[in-house]
Design a protein around this motif. Structure first.
Motif, PDB file in Angstrom:
ATOM      1  N   SER A 159       0.812  -1.225   0.000  1.00 58.72           N
ATOM      2  CA  SER A 159       0.000   0.000   0.000  1.00 58.72           C
ATOM      3  C   SER A 159       0.847   1.278   0.000  1.00 58.72           C
ATOM      4  N   SER A 160       2.026   1.227   0.579  1.00 57.45           N
ATOM      5  CA  SER A 160       2.806   2.457   0.721  1.00 57.45           C
ATOM      6  C   SER A 160       3.346   2.967  -0.618  1.00 57.45           C
ATOM      7  N   ASN A 161       3.553   2.060  -1.575  1.00 61.60           N
ATOM      8  CA  ASN A 161       4.068   2.479  -2.885  1.00 61.60           C
ATOM      9  C   ASN A 161       3.181   2.028  -4.049  1.00 61.60           C
ATOM     10  N   ASN A 162       2.061   1.381  -3.724  1.00 62.50           N
ATOM     11  CA  ASN A 162       1.104   0.918  -4.738  1.00 62.50           C
ATOM     12  C   ASN A 162       1.764  -0.001  -5.773  1.00 62.50           C
ATOM     13  N   LYS A 163       2.698  -0.818  -5.339  1.00 65.50           N
ATOM     14  CA  LYS A 163       3.352  -1.761  -6.240  1.00 65.50           C
ATOM     15  C   LYS A 163       2.963  -3.190  -5.873  1.00 65.50           C
ATOM     16  N   ASN A 164       2.781  -4.007  -6.888  1.00 66.78           N
ATOM     17  CA  ASN A 164       2.531  -5.422  -6.690  1.00 66.78           C
ATOM     18  C   ASN A 164       3.856  -6.177  -6.721  1.00 66.78           C
ATOM     19  N   TYR A 165       4.115  -6.906  -5.639  1.00 65.68           N
ATOM     20  CA  TYR A 165       5.407  -7.550  -5.459  1.00 65.68           C
ATOM     21  C   TYR A 165       5.384  -8.944  -6.101  1.00 65.68           C
ATOM     22  N   LEU A 166       5.372  -8.944  -7.443  1.00 63.73           N
ATOM     23  CA  LEU A 166       5.231 -10.177  -8.188  1.00 63.73           C
ATOM     24  C   LEU A 166       6.106 -10.162  -9.424  1.00 63.73           C
ATOM     25  N   ALA A 167       6.774 -11.297  -9.691  1.00 67.43           N
ATOM     26  CA  ALA A 167       7.621 -11.460 -10.867  1.00 67.43           C
ATOM     27  C   ALA A 167       7.209 -12.710 -11.641  1.00 67.43           C
ATOM     28  N   TRP A 168       7.572 -12.713 -12.908  1.00 67.56           N
ATOM     29  CA  TRP A 168       7.355 -13.868 -13.787  1.00 67.56           C
ATOM     30  C   TRP A 168       8.693 -14.311 -14.384  1.00 67.56           C
ATOM     31  N   TYR A 169       8.857 -15.633 -14.499  1.00 66.60           N
ATOM     32  CA  TYR A 169      10.063 -16.223 -15.075  1.00 66.60           C
ATOM     33  C   TYR A 169       9.679 -17.229 -16.158  1.00 66.60           C
ATOM     34  N   GLN A 170      10.629 -17.416 -17.082  1.00 66.32           N
ATOM     35  CA  GLN A 170      10.515 -18.432 -18.126  1.00 66.32           C
ATOM     36  C   GLN A 170      11.678 -19.408 -17.952  1.00 66.32           C
ATOM     37  N   GLN A 171      11.374 -20.697 -17.962  1.00 69.25           N
ATOM     38  CA  GLN A 171      12.434 -21.698 -17.875  1.00 69.25           C
ATOM     39  C   GLN A 171      12.327 -22.682 -19.032  1.00 69.25           C
ATOM     40  N   LYS A 172      13.325 -22.672 -19.875  1.00 69.35           N
ATOM     41  CA  LYS A 172      13.401 -23.633 -20.977  1.00 69.35           C
ATOM     42  C   LYS A 172      14.163 -24.867 -20.517  1.00 69.35           C
ATOM     43  N   PRO A 173      13.947 -26.000 -21.178  1.00 68.52           N
ATOM     44  CA  PRO A 173      14.588 -27.251 -20.747  1.00 68.52           C
ATOM     45  C   PRO A 173      16.100 -27.129 -20.633  1.00 68.52           C
TER      46      PRO A 173
END
Lengths: 113, 123
Positions: free
Chosen positions: A32-46
Motif C-alpha cells: 500500500s505504501s508504494n502501490n506496487k505489486n510484489y510479483l515477478a514472472w520467469y521463463q524456464q526452458k529445458p
C-alpha cells in the motif's frame, strides 16, 4: 507463507495465438505504501535456469520481447504472450516477494498445439 | 555482464552436509542493491527458495529448511556459500544461485541465475 497457485498446469496454444497464464496469491501482494505489486514472472526452458521476464507485476525486463506482458493486482495476476512463437515453449513461474519468505507458483508448462 | 557459477560435490551421502559455493564475476558481491540467493529444483519439479544473504551477512531463510541451512558470504573472494545439513534423498535437486534485487523494505526478484548444479543424495 504466501501460497502462489498457477493455472492451468499445462497449456497448448497454436503458433501466432494468444497464451494466457494465471497466478493467484493466497493474500494480497500489493504494498500500500508504494502501490506496487510484489510479483515477478520467469521463463524456464529445458536444461536452462529460469529467466526473469517481468517484475512489479507488469514491468518488462530489458530485452524481453514486447509480446510478453503482465497484468493484475492484489491477488490475481496474468502473464500474456500475445502471439506465441516456437521459442516460447517453456515452463513459466510466478514469484511473490511481498514477504521476505519468497515463494514460487508450481509452474505452467506451455506447449505448441 | 554479471555471471554466477555454482560449484561443489555432485554426490552427497545421506545424513551428511551438502556444501556449495557460488562465485560471482563481472560485478561486486558487495553492492548495496542486491541480496544473493539460493534456489533449488528437484528433478521434474518446481522452484523452492532456500535463502538469501546480503554482503553484510544479513540472511533470510526458508522456514521449512532453516534448521538445516547456513548461508555465508566471503566478500574478499566475491563468493557466497550454502551448507545444508542432514541431507536425505528429498534434497536431491538442481541448486541455483542467483542475484536478488534489493529495494527497501526487502529483497525482490532474482536475476540473473547461475546455470545450476545437480546434487544427488545417495549412498
Amino acid at each position: 507463507d504466501i501460497v502462489m497457485t498457477q493455472s492451468p498446469d499445462s497449456l497448448a496454444v497454436s503458433l501466432g495465438e494468444r497464451a494466457t497464464i494465471n497466478c493467484k496469491s493466497s493474500q494480497s501482494v500489493l504494498y500500500s505504501s508504494n502501490n506496487k505489486n510484489y510479483l515477478a514472472w520467469y521463463q524456464q526452458k529445458p536444461g536452462q535456469p529460469p529467466k526473469l521476464l517481468i517484475y512489479w507485476a507488469s514491468t518488462r525486463e530489458s530485452g524481453v520481447p514486447d509480446r510478453f506482458s503482465g497484468s493484475g493486482s492484489g491477488t490475481d495476476f496474468t502473464l500474456t504472450i500475445s502471439s506465441l512463437q516456437a521459442e516460447d515453449v517453456a515452463v513459466y513461474y510466478c514469484q511473490q516477494y511481498y514477504s521476505t519468505r519468497v515463494t514460487f507458483g508450481q509452474g505452467t508448462r506451455l506447449e505448441i498445439k | 555482464q554479471l555471471q554466477l557459477q555454482e560449484s561443489g560435490p555432485g554426490l552427497v551421502k545421506p545424513s551428511e552436509t551438502l556444501s556449495l559455493t557460488c562465485t560471482v564475476s563481472g560485478g561486486s558481491i558487495s553492492s548495496s542493491s542486491y541480496y544473493w540467493g539460493w534456489i533449488r529444483q528437484p528433478p521434474g519439479k518446481g522452484l523452492e527458495w532456500i535463502g538469501s544473504i546480503y554482503y553484510s551477512g544479513s540472511t533470510y531463510y526458508n522456514p521449512s529448511l532453516k534448521s538445516r541451512v547456513t548461508i555465508s558470504v566471503d566478500t574478499s573472494k566475491n563468493q557466497f556459500s550454502l551448507k545444508l545439513s542432514s541431507v536425505t534423498a528429498a534434497d536431491t535437486a538442481v541448486y541455483y544461485c542467483a542475484r536478488q534485487r534489493y529495494q527497501l523494505p526487502q529483497p525482490n526478484w532474482f536475476d540473473p541465475w547461475g546455470q545450476g548444479t545437480l546434487v544427488t543424495v545417495s549412498s
